[in-house]
Design a protein around this motif. Structure first.
Motif, mmCIF file in Angstrom:
data_model
loop_
_atom_site.group_PDB
_atom_site.id
_atom_site.type_symbol
_atom_site.label_atom_id
_atom_site.label_comp_id
_atom_site.label_asym_id
_atom_site.label_seq_id
_atom_site.Cartn_x
_atom_site.Cartn_y
_atom_site.Cartn_z
ATOM 1 N N SER A 235 0.865 -1.179 0.000
ATOM 2 C CA SER A 235 0.000 0.000 0.000
ATOM 3 C C SER A 235 0.893 1.217 0.000
ATOM 4 C CB SER A 235 -0.908 -0.004 1.222
ATOM 5 O OG SER A 235 -0.131 0.215 2.380
ATOM 6 N N LEU A 236 0.296 2.330 -0.408
ATOM 7 C CA LEU A 236 1.077 3.547 -0.514
ATOM 8 C C LEU A 236 0.128 4.698 -0.210
ATOM 9 C CD1 LEU A 236 4.012 4.153 -1.448
ATOM 10 C CD2 LEU A 236 3.094 4.569 -3.715
ATOM 11 N N PHE B 241 0.591 10.035 -2.931
ATOM 12 C CA PHE B 241 1.708 9.771 -3.838
ATOM 13 C C PHE B 241 1.211 9.093 -5.115
ATOM 14 C CE2 PHE B 241 4.177 9.218 0.361
ATOM 15 C CZ PHE B 241 4.190 10.593 0.546
ATOM 16 N N VAL B 242 0.157 8.292 -4.938
ATOM 17 C CA VAL B 242 -0.428 7.629 -6.110
ATOM 18 C C VAL B 242 -1.088 8.670 -7.005
ATOM 19 C CG1 VAL B 242 -2.036 5.841 -6.870
ATOM 20 C CG2 VAL B 242 -0.774 5.538 -4.732
ATOM 21 N N ASN C 214 -0.180 11.703 -7.224
ATOM 22 C CA ASN C 214 0.905 12.415 -7.910
ATOM 23 C C ASN C 214 1.303 11.711 -9.198
ATOM 24 O OD1 ASN C 214 0.977 14.343 -5.937
ATOM 25 N ND2 ASN C 214 2.796 13.536 -4.897
ATOM 26 N N LYS C 215 1.335 10.408 -9.138
ATOM 27 C CA LYS C 215 1.711 9.656 -10.337
ATOM 28 C C LYS C 215 0.652 9.833 -11.428
ATOM 29 C CE LYS C 215 3.358 5.079 -11.757
ATOM 30 N NZ LYS C 215 4.596 5.544 -12.410
ATOM 31 N N ILE D 258 1.378 13.206 -12.933
ATOM 32 C CA ILE D 258 2.608 13.256 -13.744
ATOM 33 C C ILE D 258 2.425 12.514 -15.061
ATOM 34 C CG2 ILE D 258 4.946 12.302 -13.840
ATOM 35 C CD1 ILE D 258 5.326 13.142 -10.991
ATOM 36 N N GLN E 92 -4.359 4.817 -11.659
ATOM 37 C CA GLN E 92 -3.955 5.374 -10.367
ATOM 38 C C GLN E 92 -5.098 6.182 -9.745
ATOM 39 O OE1 GLN E 92 -1.194 4.076 -9.691
ATOM 40 N NE2 GLN E 92 -0.031 3.856 -11.580
ATOM 41 N N VAL F 190 0.846 18.898 1.627
ATOM 42 C CA VAL F 190 1.839 19.614 0.816
ATOM 43 C C VAL F 190 2.515 18.659 -0.151
ATOM 44 C CG1 VAL F 190 2.346 21.462 2.437
ATOM 45 C CG2 VAL F 190 3.583 19.306 2.604
ATOM 46 N N GLY F 191 2.244 17.370 0.045
ATOM 47 C CA GLY F 191 2.788 16.373 -0.879
ATOM 48 C C GLY F 191 2.097 16.399 -2.232
ATOM 49 N N ASP F 192 1.084 17.214 -2.382
ATOM 50 C CA ASP F 192 0.379 17.353 -3.661
ATOM 51 C C ASP F 192 1.258 18.125 -4.644
ATOM 52 O OD1 ASP F 192 -1.365 18.156 -5.732
ATOM 53 O OD2 ASP F 192 -2.131 19.812 -4.509
ATOM 54 N N ILE F 193 1.576 17.495 -5.781
ATOM 55 C CA ILE F 193 2.513 18.153 -6.692
ATOM 56 C C ILE F 193 1.848 19.215 -7.557
ATOM 57 C CG2 ILE F 193 4.124 16.234 -6.837
ATOM 58 C CD1 ILE F 193 2.803 15.818 -9.697
ATOM 59 N N LEU F 194 0.523 19.168 -7.687
ATOM 60 C CA LEU F 194 -0.107 20.119 -8.593
ATOM 61 C C LEU F 194 -0.220 21.490 -7.930
ATOM 62 C CD1 LEU F 194 -1.132 19.959 -11.489
ATOM 63 C CD2 LEU F 194 -3.447 19.743 -10.584
ATOM 64 N N PHE G 274 2.874 -1.777 -5.059
ATOM 65 C CA PHE G 274 3.090 -0.400 -5.478
ATOM 66 C C PHE G 274 4.578 -0.146 -5.645
ATOM 67 C CE2 PHE G 274 -0.997 -0.592 -3.669
ATOM 68 C CZ PHE G 274 -1.748 0.394 -4.286
ATOM 69 N N ASN H 72 6.939 20.063 -5.683
ATOM 70 C CA ASN H 72 5.611 20.674 -5.621
ATOM 71 C C ASN H 72 5.773 22.156 -5.957
ATOM 72 O OD1 ASN H 72 6.361 22.064 -3.360
ATOM 73 N ND2 ASN H 72 4.988 21.008 -1.937
ATOM 74 N N VAL I 270 8.617 16.021 -3.391
ATOM 75 C CA VAL I 270 7.705 15.091 -2.726
ATOM 76 C C VAL I 270 7.688 13.757 -3.472
ATOM 77 C CG1 VAL I 270 6.283 16.977 -1.872
ATOM 78 C CG2 VAL I 270 5.692 15.880 -4.021
ATOM 79 N N VAL J 90 6.546 10.303 -5.400
ATOM 80 C CA VAL J 90 5.601 9.896 -6.430
ATOM 81 C C VAL J 90 5.623 8.381 -6.445
ATOM 82 C CG1 VAL J 90 5.079 9.959 -8.894
ATOM 83 C CG2 VAL J 90 6.198 11.915 -7.815
ATOM 84 N N GLY J 91 4.452 7.783 -6.564
ATOM 85 C CA GLY J 91 4.448 6.319 -6.644
ATOM 86 C C GLY J 91 3.108 5.854 -7.140
#
Lengths: 513, 1044
Positions: free
Chosen positions: A37-38, A42-43, A45-46, A49, A108, A194-198, B680, B689, B695, B697-698
Motif C-alpha cells: 500500500s502507498l 503519492f499515487v 501524484n503519479k 505526472i 492510479q 503539501v505532498g500534492d505536486i499540482l 506499489f 511541488n 515530494v 511519487v508512486g
C-alpha cells in the motif's frame, strides 16, 4: 558405527526440515521491495505526472495527428509518421492517448478515489481525484467519442476486464455533475497535503482549477446542448475561476521528469517536424510577439546536419511555416515560392524555449479560461466585459511565455501593443476568441483539436495533400486501438453501432450537430 | 577387439569336443573392461536356462555341467558366451556395447535403471555427439537427434539462447521449457534479454541476448544427455518437469589409474545470406537519387534506376558512384572462429575416482567486436569411505565473458537491422570513413535516426556480460544393509552476473545534454541467482523368488532467489568516461524475488521375473507462490512395462520386444512470485511541488491484474509405447503415442487497456496435446570394412485449445505479438494460432484500394492465417564406416507450421524487396482491384507510400509463409589414428574429426531469410519475425582428441 550414528542423526535433521511443508511460505511470497500500500497522495501524484507523456512514442499521437489536424506542427514524412499530414489512417499513432490515459492515469486515479471515498480525513484528496479523473476522461472522450467510462480502470478493483462503452452524452453529463460536486466539496478547512505536486495542497487553487475545468467541459456542449452548457457555465463562474497564471494547472518538468514532446523533437525526430504555415502566418500577420518566443529557423539549411548555429534565428520576420499538403519530395515545389533551400529550411518549434526538454506543459490555464469566459459572455450566458476578458486571456498567455524560458519572455510594452491592436469586433467575436484560444493552447494538443472541432475556428482550409482518405475537410475523431477488437470486441461493436464507423470521419456526440 | 572375440569363440568351439559332461560348481568374477567389478550381471546356462546374478563384488557361483555354455549378459554390455570346457573358475571381462546408452537410463533423481524397466519414453545421446561436432551452446548440437524434441537457437551470436520444446507446447504460458538437470540437480536456465529476461530495465536501450544456462557447460565434460519426455518420467522431479527433463550427466573418473586427455576443437563461422533483394533501383526516396549533401536516406532504396556512370552524394556530404553494392553480409560480417581446449586429468582405484577438467573456449563472433570467452573447471569424484559409506560430488565452475553481444530485435544500435535494411547502393567505405562529425557527434545516415551507422555502433557502443557460476552437489550414501540405503544431498546453483552497457556520447536519437554535460548513458546491472536444493532418499529393494520390490522415499526442499541491482546514469561530465560517478542524473533500481517448493515423494517398483515391471509414484508439492489453501498438491503416476519377448516364444527375427504404458499427473505453479497481490512502486526520483519542495511519487506498478486465488496447474498424460529389436538387433524400433491434458492453466490473458491493466492472471485454460514419436535404427550393411547405420527419428505433434474462460463465450485470448502480427489461443484450434490483418477484398475477392490515395485498404479485424507450431519434426542420421573412416551426416526437418516472415516487411517498406519493382518504371502503382465504390481502381499511388502502407496498417498477409525446412544440419568425417601409434608409448589414442554444422538448406519456403533465424524466445512470439537477427552461420572445423 560412529559414522552410522552420524548419518542417521543427519537424516533425522533432514526430516525436521520437512516438518512444516509450507512453513514460512506466506512470508516468502511477500514482496519485500515493493509495498502493498502507498499513501494515496503519492499515487495521485503519479496520476498527475503521467497525464503528460512518459516516453518517446506516446507523444506521436499529438505530433502526428493533433498538432497536424489543427495545422500548427506538421511533418512532410510518411510511413510511421503519417497521420494528419496526409489525412490518412495510421493505427500506431492513434493509440497512445488511449493507452496512456487508461493505463497510466486512470488506473492510479480511480484507485485513489476508491481508497479515499470513505476517509473523512481525505475528503480533499478524494475530490481532487474526482476532478483529475474528469480531466483525463475529457481527453479520452474528446479524442475517441464513446469510450469505457463507468466500468473503466476497474480491472483490479472490480475485476472488470471488458469494460462497457458509455455514450459520450452520458459521459459529459456525468463529468459536469462530478466537477460541480467535487469542486464544491473541496474544503480548505479540512486536512490537505503539501505532498500534492499540482498545487502543494492549496485547496483554493484546486477549487479554481475544478471550476475552470467545469467551464471547459460546459463550453464543449455549446452546439449540442446549449441549455446544459449555459447552466454549468453559470455554476462554474459562480464557483470561482482561475484568477491569474499562478492558478494554472501545469506539469513542471524537470531534468529527471522530462517533457517528452520536447525530448522526441530534440532527439529521435529532430529534423522531421516543422511549424505549419497557417500557424506561422497567423502570428506573423498579426505582429504577434509570441512568434519570436515559439519559432526558430535555420536559414538556408539543406539537411538535418545544417540545422545548427550560425543559421539559427528566431527573428520573426524571416520565419516561414511549412505549407500544408506536401511530402518530403513534393515539398521541393515550394522552395522557389518561399525562397527556402530545402525542407530543413522551414521554421520549427524553438527547442530552447517552449519545447526545451524541461519546459512546462499546461493542462489548463488562466489564459484559456478567460478566453472561454469571453465566449460565454458573448453568448450571453454570463455577464461581464467580453473584450476585457478576451484581452486578459491573450495577456495571460503572453506572460506565460516567460515561464518556458526567460528567452521567451515578452516585454510588457509589446504585450500592450498587441492587446491594443486586437479588440473584439462585432460579429467576429467568436472567431477572434477561438483563434486566440488556438494560439493560447499551442502544444496542448487534445485541447486544440477539441476546441477547433467545437468552435470551427480558426477557419483553416483543408489540407490539400493528394490522396486524403477522409470524407470531409478535417479528421473528426481518432479510431479505437486495434487491441480493442481483440480484447473487448462485443462492447466495441455496440459503440461503433451507436457512433458510426470506427474511422477518422465519424463525429463525436458534441460535434454531431 | 573383434579379432580377440572371434578367436575366443573359436577356441571354445574346439574345446568342447574334448570335455566330458559332469556337473560342477563354476565361480568367477565379472568385470568391465576397466576392471571394475560388475554387480547384477545375469549368468545363464545356455542349455538349461537356469541362471544367477553376480553379487556386489562381481562374483558369482553356479552349478553347471562341465561342458555347458555360460551366457553373461548385462545392460550396456555386449553379451558374452563362454563354453566351460572343464574350467571351474571363469573370470569374464565384459565389453561395452557401443549402442549401450539406450539400455541404461538415468532416470529421475539420478537413479540408473535398465531401459526395459521403464514404462515411458526416453531418448539419449552420448557426450561424443555433443563434443565432436559442436556448437557454442551445447544444446544446439542436439537439434534433430532426439525424437519428439524440438530445439531452436536464437540468431544472436555465440551465446544465442536455445529453446527446447518436448512434445510441443502444453501450457499457454510463454515458457514451456523442460527442466534442466545436471547430475541429478536442477540447473537454472533463465534467458536474459529477448523478452525472456527478468528485472530488465524498461525504456533502456538494450536488447541483447544474454544467453541461457547451458552455455556454462563444456561439452567435453558431458558423459550423456537423456531426455525424459513425458510427465511420467518427471513425476519424481515434480512441477518443473511437466514439460520433460533434460538430464545431463557429466563424466566422473574411472578406476583405471591416471589418465590425461586433451581435446582441441577449432571451427570457423561464415554468415549465410538468404536475401534476394532488388539491385536495379538504388538509394533514395520517392524515386529520387540523393544529389545534395547530407541526405538522410541510408535505408531507403526507392531511388533511381542504376545507369552506368551515375553519381550520388551521401550522408557524409561526399560524392560516390551510384551503383549496386552486392554481398552486403560478406562485406560487413567477418569470419567467426571458435577454439576450445580441454585438458582432463583422471584417476581412480577400487575406493574411488575423480575427474578434473579445465577448458578454455574463445569464440570470435561474426561481428568484429563480439567475443565470447568461457573458462570452465569441472570436478567429479566418488569415494568409498568404508564398506557402507560413500561420498560423491560434482562441481562445475564457469567464468563467462561475453563482450559486445549484438543488439537484436530492435532498431537502436541493432547492427543486423541496419545491415539488412541498408540501401542497396550504400558503399560500406562511406560508412566506415565517416562515423563521427567534427564535433564528435554521430554522423546521421537516415532520418530514422535509430538506424545508425553500423560502424559507429561497433566502435562506440559497448556491452559486457560476465558471469561467474558455481554449480554442484555433494551426496552421501549409506548402504545400511544389503537391501536398504539412505542418501542425503545438498546442491546449489549460484551465479553472479555482471552486465554493463552504454549509449555513446553524441548518439543522435537521444537529446542533447544540459549545458556543461555531454549526452549518453551508462547502465550497470548485477544479478545474483541462487537455487538451493536439499534432498534425502531412502531406498530399499528385496527379491523374493520371482518377485522384486524396489521402494524409494524422499523429500526435497527447494529455495530460489534472484536479486537485481541496477543503476543507470544519463549525461556525463567527462566525455568518453562511462562510469556511474561521471553521470549527471542517476536512476537506481533494486528488486528481489524468492520462491520455494517443498516436496515429499515416494515410488514403488514391482517386478516379476525379468519381464514384467510396474512402477507407482506419488508426490506432494507445496508451492510458496500460490494461495494458502491451494498450494499443496498431490499427484500420482503409474507405469508398466512388459518384455513380451522374454515371456513368449518369438519368431527368430525378433530379438527383443517390449510394451509399455504410463499414466501420470503433474502439478505446477507456473507463475511469478508475488502474483497474488497488488504491489506499489515508489518512483526513484522525487518531484517538486509548486513551492519547490520535492515530494514522493508512486503508484500501482504493474500492468497485470493479480490473482490471490491461484491454484496449481495440472497436467495429466497417458502414453503407450512399443520397442522392438529385430534381425539380430540390426533393426531397432521405438514407437510412442502420448495424450496430454493441461488444465487450470495460469495465464496472463490480454484484457482491454480500458481496464487500466493489460493482462489478467486467470486459472482456467485447458489444452490437449497428443502425438506420435518414432525412432528407427537400422544397419543395412555391416561388413568388415564397410558399415552403414541409419538412425531415423520423427515426431508428429498436434494440440487443441479446449477451454479459455469461465463462460462459453470466452473463446479467444491474445497472448503475444504487435504490429498487426498476433498469436492467439482459440478454443477448438491448435495451440498458437497466427493472426494478421488482411487486405480488404470485395465479395468477389478483388482487392480494394482507396479511391483518393490509391493505397491498399485493410479489414478491421485480424484474420487467422495458420498455426505456429510444427506438426512434424525429426532427423535422419546416416553413419558410414569405410576402412575405419567414420562419416556421419544429419538431415533434419520441421514441417507443418506457418510464420510471418516479417523481415520481408522491412525489405518491402525500404524498397529492397523485389515486389517493389512493380511500377518503378512508370513511377506509380495502380493497385489491381477496385476502390471503395466498387469501380475498377485507376488511382495512381506514389510508389513509396504504396509499399509502406502494409507496414503502417499491419497487413502481413504477403509474408505468411510455411516455416518448414529440410536442412543438412551436420557432417563429420573422423578417423582413429591410434593403431599407427603403437611405437609411441605415452600416447594411448588419437582421434580426429572434420566437422561442419548448418551446412545447407535443402528446402525452405520463406523469402529473404532462413525460417529458423529468428530471435523470439517466448512461446507467445513463435512464428513472429520483424527485425532480422544476426544472419545464420555455417560452421566448419575439426576436433582433435588425444589420450595419454
Amino acid at each position: 558405527m560412529k559414522l552410522k550414528k552420524l548419518f542417521i542423526s543427519g537424516l533425522v535433521l533432514l526430516g525436521f526440515m520437512f516438518q512444516g511443508c509450507e512453513k514460512g511460505f506466506d512470508n516468502l511470497n511477500t514482496n519485500r521491495v515493493d509495498p502493498v500500500s502507498l499513501d494515496p497522495q503519492f499515487v495521485m501524484n503519479k496520476g498527475i505526472i503521467d497525464a503528460t507523456y512518459r516516453d518517446n512514442f506516446a507523444t506521436l499521437q499529438l505530433l502526428c495527428y493533433d498538432f497536424g489536424i489543427v495545422q500548427q506542427v506538421i511533418t512532410p514524412f510518411g510511413s510511421s509518421l503519417s497521420g494528419g499530414n496526409y489525412n490518412i489512417f495510421n493505427p500506431s499513432n492513434t493509440t497512445p492517448i488511449w493507452v496512456n490515459f487508461y493505463q497510466s492515469v486512470l488506473k492510479q486515479v480511480v484507485y485513489v478515489i476508491d481508497k479515499t471515498k470513505a476517509d473523512q480525513n481525505k475528503t480533499n484528496l478524494y475530490n481532487e481525484a474526482r476532478i483529475w479523473k474528469c480531466y483525463a476522461f475529457m481527453i479520452l472522450t474528446d479524442t475517441y467519442g464513446d469510450i469505457p467510462y463507468n466500468e473503466a480502470a476497474k480491472g483490479f478493483l472490480e475485476g472488470i476486464s471488458k469494460p462497457k462503452y458509455d455514450k459520450q452524452e452520458l459521459i459529459y453529463k456525468d463529468i459536469l455533475k462530478e466537477l460541480d460536486e467535487a469542486s464544491a466539496a473541496l474544503d480548505a478547512s479540512k486536512p490537505t497535503s503539501v505532498g500534492d505536486i499540482l498545487y502543494g495542497g492549496n485547496i483554493v487553487r484546486w477549487k479554481k482549477f475544478g471550476y475552470s475545468l467545469l467551464l471547459r467541459a460546459a463550453m464543449r456542449l455549446t452546439r449540442i446542448d446549449p441549455a446544459a452548457a449555459q447552466t454549468y457555465v453559470k455554476k462554474a463562474v459562480a464557483g470561482g475561476l482561475m484568477q491569474s497564471n499562478a492558478d494554472n494547472s501545469v506539469m513542471r518538468h524537470t531534468s529527471l521528469y522530462q517533457n517528452w514532446i520536447a525530448v522526441h523533437l530534440t532527439a529521435r525526430e529532430k529534423a522531421n517536424f516543422y511549424l505549419a504555415k497557417p500557424f506561422v502566418d497567423f502570428l506573423k500577420n498579426n505582429n504577434d510577439p509570441r512568434l519570436q518566443s515559439i519559432s526558430v529557423r535555420h536559414v538556408g539549411a539543406k539537411s538535418g546536419a545544417d540545422q545548427a548555429a550560425p543559421r539559427t534565428t528566431n527573428d520573426p520576420t524571416v520565419q516561414i511555416g511549412m505549407p500544408m499538403g506536401y511530402d518530403d519530395v513534393s515539398i521541393k515545389n515550394t522552395f522557389a515560392t518561399y525562397g527556402t533551400a530545402s525542407l530543413y529550411d522551414y521554421s520549427q518549434v524553438n527547442l530552447t524555449t517552449i519545447l526545451k526538454t524541461d519546459a512546462p506543459e499546461y493542462h489548463l490555464t488562466y489564459g484559456q479560461t478567460q478566453l472561454l469566459l469571453a465566449e460565454a459572455i458573448v453568448r450571453g450566458w454570463t455577464t461581464g466585459d467580453a473584450d476585457a476578458t478576451y484581452k486578459l486571456g491573450i495577456r495571460a498567455h503572453m506572460l506565460q511565455m516567460a515561464e518556458y524560458d526567460i528567452k521567451a519572455a515578452i516585454a510588457a510594452d509589446k504585450i500592450q501593443a498587441y492587446v491594443d491592436a486586437n479588440t473584439l469586433q462585432a460579429g467576429k467575436q467568436l472567431e477572434q476568441i477561438n483563434n486566440q484560444y488556438w494560439v493560447a493552447s499551442f502544444i496542448n494538443g487534445s485541447e486544440t483539436f477539441a476546441n477547433f472541432r467545437r468552435s470551427g475556428f480558426p477557419a483553416l482550409t483543408k489540407n490539400p495533400y493528394p490522396g486524403s482518405e477522409i470524407k470531409g475537410n478535417f479528421i473528426s475523431r481518432l479510431p479505437y486501438p486495434d487491441s480493442e477488437t481483440i480484447t473487448n470486441q462485443e462492447n466495441l461493436n455496440s459503440a461503433i453501432k451507436n457512433q458510426g464507423p470506427n474511422d477518422l470521419n465519424s463525429k463525436v456526440w458534441w460535434d454531431s450537430k | 577387439m573383434k579379432k580377440k572375440l572371434l578367436f575366443l569363440s573359436f577356441f571354445t568351439l574346439v574345446c568342447q569336443f574334448f570335455v566330458l559332461a559332469q556337473t560342477v560348481t563354476i565361480s568367477g568374477k565379472v568385470t568391465g573392461s576397466n576392471k571394475d567389478p560388475l554387480a547384477g550381471v545375469n549368468v545363464q546356462i545356455s542349455e538349461s536356462g537356469q541362471g544367477t546374478i553376480t553379487d556386489a563384488n562381481g562374483n558369482y557361483a553356479i552349478k553347471a555341467s562341465s561342458n555347458a555354455t555360460l551366457i553373461f549378459s548385462y545392460v550396456g554390455y555386449l553379451d558374452k558366451s563362454i563354453k566351460l570346457s572343464g574350467a571351474k573358475e571363469v573370470n569374464v571381462v565384459m565389453t561395452n556395447d557401443p549402442k549401450s546408452l539406450q539400455d541404461v537410463v538415468v532416470t529421475a533423481l539420478g537413479i540408473k535403471k535398465e531401459a526395459k524397466r521403464l514404462g515411458f519414453a526416453t531418448a539419449t545421446v552420448s557426450g561424443d555427439a555433443m563434443s565432436t561436432n559442436r556448437t557454442s551452446n551445447p544444446m544446439s548440437t542436439l537439434q534433430g537427434k532426439l525424437s519428439g524434441v524440438n530445439i531452436s537457437t536464437m540468431g544472436t551470436g555465440p551465446t544465442g539462447s536455445t529453446k527446447i520444446r518436448i512434445r510441443g507446447q502444453s501450457s499457454f504460458n510463454s515458457v514451456n521449457q523442460p527442466l534442466i538437470v545436471v547430475n541429478g540437480v536442477p540447473m537454472d536456465n533463465t534467458t536474459y534479454g529477448l523478452g525472456g529476461g527478468i528485472g530488465a530495465r524498461s525504456g533502456q536501450v538494450n536488447s541483447s541476448d544474454g544467453g541461457d544456462g547451458f552455455s556454462s557447460i563444456n561439452p567435453d565434460d558431458i558423459e550423456s544427455i537423456t531426455v525424459l519426455k513425458g510427465a511420467t518420467a518427471s513425476a519424481l522431479y515434480g512441477s518443473r518437469a511437466k514439460d520433460g527433463v533434460v538430464m545431463i550427466t557429466t563424466k566422473k573418473g574411472s578406476g583405471k589409474g591416471i589418465g590425461i586427455e586433451y581435446n582441441a576443437n577449432y571451427t570457423t563461422d561464415k554468415a549465410l545470406d538468404f536475401t534476394d533483394f532488388q539491385y536495379e533501383y538504388g538509394q533514395g526516396e520517392r524515386g529520387v537519387r540523393p544529389t545534395s549533401a547530407y541526405p538522410q536516406s541510408a535505408v531507403w532504396s526507392f531511388g533511381e534506376k542504376f545507369q552506368p556512370g551515375m553519381r550520388q552524394v551521401l550522408f557524409d556530404g561526399e560524392d560516390w558512384p551510384y551503383a549496386p553494392v552486392f554481398n552486403r553480409y560478406d562485406k560487413f560480417y567477418r569470419k567467426g572462429t571458435n577454439l576450445t581446449n580441454t585438458v582432463t586429468l583422471s584417476n581412480g582405484n577400487e575406493n574411488g575416482s575423480f575427474r578434473l577438467s579445465m577448458s578454455n573456449s574463445e569464440n570470435q563472433g561474426i561481428l568484429s567486436n563480439n567475443v565470447f570467452n568461457k573458462k570452465t573447471i569441472n570436478l567429479g569424484f566418488s569415494q568409498n569411505i568404508n564398506k557402507a559409506l560413500s561420498v560423491q560430488g560434482n562441481v562445475n565452475y564457469s567464468n563467462e565473458y561475453n563482450k559486445n553481444p549484438p543488439q537484436v530485435n530492435t532498431q537502436d544500435m541493432a547492427i543486423p537491422t541496419v545491415i539488412y535494411t541498408l540501401a542497396n547502393s550504400m558503399p560500406f567505405e562511406a560508412m566506415q570513413q565517416n562515423q563521427l562529425m567534427p564535433n564528435g557527434n554521430e554522423f546521421v545516415m537516415a532520418r530514422f535516426l535509430v538506424r545508425n551507422n553500423p560502424y559507429f555502433s561497433l566502435n562506440k557502443r559497448f556491452e559486457n556480460i560476465k558471469r561467474d557460476r558455481l554449480l554442484g552437489n555433494i551426496s552421501i550414501k549409506y548402504q545400511i544393509n544389503k537391501w536398504l540405503y539412505a542418501q542425503g544431498r545438498v546442491a546449489q546453483d549460484y551465479y553472479a552476473r555482471y552486465q554493463d552497457y552504454n549509449i555513446p556520447n553524441g548518439y543522435a536519437p537521444i537529446p542533447a545534454a544540459p549545458t556543461g554535460f555531454i549526452n549518453g548513458s551508462y547502465t550497470q546491472d548485477l544479478r545474483r541467482f541462487r537455487e538451493r536444493n536439499y534432498d534425502f532418499l531412502i531406498g530399499a529393494n528385496k527379491k523374493i523368488s520371482d518377485f522384486g520390490v524396489d521402494l524409494t522415499l524422499g523429500g526435497n526442499q527447494m529455495y530460489r532467489s534472484t536479486e537485481y541491482n541496477s543503476v543507470t546514469v544519463q549525461d556525463f561530465v567527462q566525455p568518453g568516461l562511462f562510469t556511474i560517478m561521471n553521470g549527471r542524473a542517476k536512476d537506481p533500481l533494486y528488486s528481489k524475488s524468492e520462491r520455494g517448493v517443498n516436496s515429499l515423494y515416494g515410488s514403488a517398483e514391482f517386478s516379476y521375473r525379468t519381464f514384467l515391471f510396474l512402477n507407482v509414484t506419488a508426490r506432494n508439492d507445496w508451492f510458496s507462490t500460490l494461495a494458502a489453501d491451494a498450494r499443496s498438491i498431490l499427484y500420482p503416476s503409474v507405469t508398466g512395462s512388459f518384455i513380451f519377448s522374454e515371456k513368449f516364444k518369438m519368431p527368430s527375427w525378433i530379438n527383443y520386444g517390449k510394451l509399455r504404458a504410463a499414466y501420470a499427473e503433474v502439478g505446477d505453479d507456473n507463475v511469478a512470485p508475488y502474483s497474488n497481490a497488488l504491489y506499489f512502486g515508489v518512483n526513484n526520483n522525487l518531484f517538486p511541488n509548486p513551492s519547490g519542495a520535492t515530494v514522493p511519487v508512486g503508484g500501482i506498478n504493474t500492468t497485470l491484474v493479480p490473482n490471490p486465488a491461484l491454484r496449481p496447474l495440472r497436467v495429466s498424460e497417458s502414453e503407450v509405447g512399443l520397442e522392438l529389436k529385430m534381425f539380430r538387433s540390426r533393426v531397432g524400433l521405438d514407437l510412442s503415442y502420448f495424450y496430454k491434458i493441461t488444465k487450470d492453466q495460469i495465464l496472463a490473458a490480454q484484457i482491454s487497456d480500458a481496464s487500466g491493466f493489460t493482462n489478467k492472471l486467470i486459472n482456467i485454460g485447458e489444452s490437449m496435446n497428443k502425438g506420435l514419436e518414432m525412432q528407427l535404427t537400422f544397419s543395412p550393411i555391416r561388413t568388415k570394412n564397410f558399415s552403414w547405420d541409419v538412425n531415423l527419428n520423427g515426431a508428429y505433434n498436434t494440440s487443441k485449445v479446449l477451454k479459455l474462460g469461465s463462460s462459453p463465450s470466452d473463446t479467444v485470448i491474445s497472448v503475444g505479438g504487435g504490429g498487426g502480427r498476433t498469436i492467439k489461443q482459440v478454443v477448438g484450434m491448435p495451440v498458437g494460432a497466427l493472426y494478421t490483418f488482411l487486405f480488404r477484398r470485395d465479395a468477389k475477392g478483388n482487392q480494394v484500394f482507396d479511391k483518393a490515395s490509391g493505397r491498399p485498404l485493410r479489414n478491421d479485424i485480424p484474420a487467422y492465417v495458420g498455426n505456429i507450431l510444427p506438426k512434424y519434426f525429426g532427423g535422419i542420421t546416416n553413419s558410414f564406416t569405410i576402412y575405419g573412416v567414420q562419416i556421419s551426416s544429419l538431415i533434419d526437418f520441421r514441417l507443418g507450421a506457418k510464420m510471418i516472415a516479417g523481415s520481408n516487411m522491412n525489405a518491402l517498406r525500404h524498397g529492397l524487396h523485389k515486389m517493389t519493382l512493380n511500377g518503378r518504371a512508370e513511377g506509380f502503382v495502380i493497385g489491381k482491384g477496385v476502390n471503395q465504390d466498387g469501380g475498377v481502381n485507376t488511382t495512381k499511388s506514389d510508389i513509396q507510400p504504396f509499399y509502406e502502407t502494409p507496414n503502417v496498417l499491419g497487413v502481413n498477409e504477403d509474408f505468411v509463409f510455411n516455416s518448414g525446412f529440410w536442412k543438412l544440419r551436420q557432417l563429420s568425417v573422423g578417423y582413429d589414428f591410434t593403431k599407427y601409434l603403437s611405437s609411441i608409448k605415452f600416447i594411448k589414442g588419437i582421434k580426429a574429426n572434420l566437422v561442419a554444422n548448418n551446412v545447407l538448406i535443402l528446402k525452405k519456403w520463406t523469402e529473404n531469410m532462413d525460417p529458423e533465424n529468428v530471435a523470439n524466445i517466448s512461446d507467445n512470439e513463435t512464428g513472429l519475425d520483424f527485425w532480422t537477427p544476426l544472419p545464420p552461420t555455417r560452421t566448419i572445423g575439426f576436433n582433435l582428441n588425444i589420450k595419454f
